[in-house]
Structure formats: C-alpha cells, structure tokens
Write a protein that holds these residues in place. Structure first.
Motif, PDB file in Angstrom:
ATOM      1  N   VAL A 219       2.968  20.248   3.669  1.00  0.00           N
ATOM      2  CA  VAL A 219       3.897  19.115   3.693  1.00  0.00           C
ATOM      3  C   VAL A 219       3.155  17.781   3.644  1.00  0.00           C
ATOM      4  O   VAL A 219       3.610  16.838   2.990  1.00  0.00           O
ATOM      5  N   VAL A 220       1.986  17.686   4.287  1.00  0.00           N
ATOM      6  CA  VAL A 220       1.205  16.446   4.228  1.00  0.00           C
ATOM      7  C   VAL A 220       0.766  16.176   2.792  1.00  0.00           C
ATOM      8  O   VAL A 220       0.885  15.052   2.291  1.00  0.00           O
ATOM      9  N   ARG A 221       0.284  17.207   2.119  1.00  0.00           N
ATOM     10  CA  ARG A 221      -0.153  17.035   0.726  1.00  0.00           C
ATOM     11  C   ARG A 221       1.036  16.762  -0.189  1.00  0.00           C
ATOM     12  O   ARG A 221       0.961  15.955  -1.113  1.00  0.00           O
ATOM     13  N   GLY A 222       2.143  17.451   0.059  1.00  0.00           N
ATOM     14  CA  GLY A 222       3.317  17.291  -0.799  1.00  0.00           C
ATOM     15  C   GLY A 222       3.905  15.893  -0.741  1.00  0.00           C
ATOM     16  O   GLY A 222       4.226  15.296  -1.769  1.00  0.00           O
ATOM     17  N   VAL A 223       4.051  15.369   0.481  1.00  0.00           N
ATOM     18  CA  VAL A 223       4.578  14.012   0.634  1.00  0.00           C
ATOM     19  C   VAL A 223       3.646  13.013  -0.039  1.00  0.00           C
ATOM     20  O   VAL A 223       4.077  12.094  -0.743  1.00  0.00           O
TER      21      VAL A 223
ATOM     22  N   ILE B 221       8.161  21.494  -2.251  1.00  0.00           N
ATOM     23  CA  ILE B 221       9.437  21.033  -1.673  1.00  0.00           C
ATOM     24  C   ILE B 221       9.314  19.582  -1.213  1.00  0.00           C
ATOM     25  O   ILE B 221      10.164  18.739  -1.518  1.00  0.00           O
ATOM     26  N   SER B 222       8.251  19.281  -0.482  1.00  0.00           N
ATOM     27  CA  SER B 222       8.045  17.918   0.049  1.00  0.00           C
ATOM     28  C   SER B 222       7.866  16.910  -1.081  1.00  0.00           C
ATOM     29  O   SER B 222       8.416  15.804  -1.034  1.00  0.00           O
ATOM     30  N   LYS B 223       7.089  17.307  -2.080  1.00  0.00           N
ATOM     31  CA  LYS B 223       6.847  16.407  -3.216  1.00  0.00           C
ATOM     32  C   LYS B 223       8.144  16.070  -3.932  1.00  0.00           C
ATOM     33  O   LYS B 223       8.402  14.911  -4.264  1.00  0.00           O
TER      34      LYS B 223
ATOM     35  N   ALA C 258      11.220  25.267  -6.081  1.00  0.00           N
ATOM     36  CA  ALA C 258       9.788  25.267  -5.803  1.00  0.00           C
ATOM     37  C   ALA C 258       9.174  26.629  -6.128  1.00  0.00           C
ATOM     38  O   ALA C 258       8.073  26.708  -6.689  1.00  0.00           O
ATOM     39  N   LYS C 259       9.899  27.683  -5.820  1.00  0.00           N
ATOM     40  CA  LYS C 259       9.415  29.029  -6.105  1.00  0.00           C
ATOM     41  C   LYS C 259       9.238  29.243  -7.598  1.00  0.00           C
ATOM     42  O   LYS C 259       8.226  29.796  -8.059  1.00  0.00           O
TER      43      LYS C 259
END
Length: 371
Positions: free
Chosen positions: A217-221, A169-171, A365-366
């Motif tokens: 979220v840290v990895r996705g961003v 989602i974040s990515k 995302a799912k």
C-alpha cells in the motif's frame, strides 16, 4: 481638523483623571470622522501638542495616539479586506454546495443507469464497465475508505499476491481520487491518509499478511501520486497566465516531503505489527523507496519555472487584473442568488455500493497482475 483638536482638548480636560482610558479611542474616532487629509506626521504633532498643553504627555499616552492614528489611516483598507474575506466565505459556501450537487447527480445517474442495465439485454456485457467508471468517483462521494476496505478484505481473504495486489489497488484508488478534481496537494494527502490507515488497520488484523500489505500500500499510493504528477505536468502547456502556473507550482512544493511526513505521522498512531513494519521501511528503504517521487516532483517544479519564465517573455494575456476582476464580479452576482443544495438521498445507496466497488477493484488488480 481644528474642530477635532478642540473636541480632543475639551474632552480630556473634562475627565483628566480618566484620560489614559479614553485617549486611543477618542483620537481614532476624531480622525476617522474628519474629512481632512493631513499627513500622519502632522497629525501626530498636533495631538501630542494638545497632550503636552494639558500636562498629559508621556510614553504611554503618546503610544496610544500613534496607534490610533495608524489604525484610522488603514481603516478603509481593513474594511476592504473584511469585504474580501466575506466574499471568500460566500464563495467557499457556493463551492461546497456545488460539490454536494455534483455528488448527488453522480449517485442519481449511476443508480438510474445501473437499474436500467440490470433490466436490459446488455446486463452481462457492461455491468463491470459501469462499476469501473464509478470507481473514479469514490473520493467525491465520500466512500473512499469503504471502497478501499472492501477491496483489501477481498484480497486478504483470497490470500494471493498480497503485496502486488495491494499496490495495484492503492495506486488505482489514489490516481482516481487525484483526478476526480484538480491536482491539489492537500486533497491528495488526505486521500492518501485514508487509504494508508485503512490498510494499516487491516494489517494489524491479518497478521500473516501484515508486511506484504503495508509494503504494497505504501508503494501503491506513492506510484499513484507519481502517475498523477506525470499527468499534471502535461497541463502546464495549456496555461495562459503566469498566475495559473504559479498556483500549480504551489501544489508541487514539498509534496514528496509531506508524503513522507504523512507516513511518519501514521507510524506514531499505529500499533504493532504495522508500526514496526512501517518504521523499518522508513529507516532502511527511504532513499530507494521515494527516489522516483522526489525526482518527478523536482523535475515538475523545474518545468514550471521554465514555463513561467516563458510566459513572462511572451505573455498570452496582457491585462490579468481586468480578467480577474470580471471573474470576481460574476461570482459575486451568482453567490447572492445561490440556493443551498442539501441532499442525503443517495448516501445509503453510495455506502451499500462501496463493498461491491471494492470487490470490483480487487478483480481489476488481479487481472492486471495476470497480464
């Protein structure tokens, strides 16, 4: 200049007791109004000579004369600078107004398309498609936080694959935000901050999933920024001017370090459990977590240097200054004729759609994770 010196002497002679208060302004005004092109050294000697004649020559008064002479000699250049600053202000106003116009047109077109599709025979087949397209505009429409929040809450309530889902989602959100406009470091970091803080706030509410959500979220961003850099690199080949490449280079300088600094700033503003989770990540996973981002940014900067050097050897446009001046002249004409565009017509609609867009983003995302 001789008349100016006479006026200087007579004025000081008539108010000797207040000479220190008027020397600087008097010197500046007399030189500015004079049509003489006497060199600064000669001017200084002339004015100091008058001060000595009147027994007013001292360190303080000499300093005031020097300041006045320098100020008078740069007066024209300063006025030019102020003109440029005014033009920049007008141009920025035009840019902001154009952004509002685009934002409202996006909302208007989306609203009309969605209404028409819901009444058509294609409703079931293409509704998700139009929502998917609209996801790329959430940053421009000012609903990035609302969309992210809706997607994360939907994910948390389902309680499945939290770390992977939040990463996807974040990515998707940050990558879409990056390419809503130009690759601009400041805007990327601002969008990153919105997504990160939205997730961290929820991590403090959904305690069972705090760690997974924060890590995801840290990895996705970060991965979204990495994808953005990869795409950004492809644009280097299409630059015609060294100036264009230099501007691109500025957007890459320190982006990896500023993202890490952004995380550290977020940590300071958070409460537990998110604060401890993020602190642990920064202390124990920093090198491995950000290795790829640092490598990509470094490689991109090296590639830009090579491209700039290549342009220096084989310039595609010889007269950059003429090209730039032509652009400025066009902008100046457009700015004066610009009519302010202010419309909040679709603001409520955008916010109401953010929740559904977030749900669609979660579903996307799912589906990606299941592949």
């Amino acid at each position: 200049m001789e008349n100016s010196l006479i006026i200087f002497e007579n004025t000081l002679l008539n108010c000797k007791e207040k000479a220190g208060l008027i020397i600087e302004d008097l010197t500046y005004n007399l030189i500015s109004k004079s049509s003489s092109n006497i060199a600064v050294n000669a001017l200084l000697i002339e004015f100091l000579g008058v001060l000595k004649k009147l027994d007013l020559l001292n360190q303080e008064n000499a300093t005031k004369v020097i300041k006045a002479i320098i100020k008078s000699k740069i007066n024209s250049d300063q006025n030019t600078l102020y003109q440029y600053l005014e033009e920049r202000s007008l141009l920025q106003s035009k840019i902001d107004q154009q952004k509002n116009l685009i934002k409202n047109k996006i909302s208007k077109n989306f609203y009309e398309l969605k209404n028409n599709l819901e009444k058509s025979e294609f409703k079931d087949e293409v509704t998700n498609g139009i929502n998917e397209a609209f996801l790329y505009e959430v940053e421009a429409l000012g609903i990035l936080k609302e969309t992210a929040e809706s997607a994360f809450i939907t994910m948390l309530e389902k309680g499945e694959d939290i770390e992977l889902m939040s990463s996807e989602i974040s990515k998707h959100l940050i990558y879409g935000a990056i390419f809503e406009g130009n690759f601009e470091k400041e805007r990327i970091l601002k969008s990153s901050q919105i997504i990160l803080n939205t997730a961290f706030e929820l991590a403090n509410e959904y305690l069972s999933y705090s760690k997974a959500l924060c890590k995801g979220v840290v990895r996705g961003v970060q991965e979204g920024i990495e994808l953005g850099i990869e795409k950004f690199k492809k644009s280097f080949a299409y630059c015609l001017l060294e100036e264009d490449l230099s501007l691109k280079e500025k957007e890459l300088v320190g982006i990896e370090d500023e993202y890490i600094l952004l995380l550290k700033t977020c940590v300071q503003k958070q409460v537990n459990p998110a604060k401890d989770i993020l602190q642990d990540m920064l202390e124990n996973e920093l090198d491995t977590l950000f290795a790829k981002l640092k490598r990509l940014a470094s490689e991109s900067r090296e590639q830009l240097v090579l491209a700039i050097n290549d342009l220096k050897k084989n310039p595609k446009i010889d007269d950059f200054s003429k090209l730039t001046q032509n652009k400025i002249n066009v902008f100046k004409k457009e700015i004066t004729d610009l009519e302010k565009v202010v419309s909040e017509k679709y603001k409520d609609f955008n916010l109401s759609e953010a929740k559904q867009l977030g749900i669609n983003l979660w579903q996307r995302a799912k589906n990606l994770i299941k592949k």
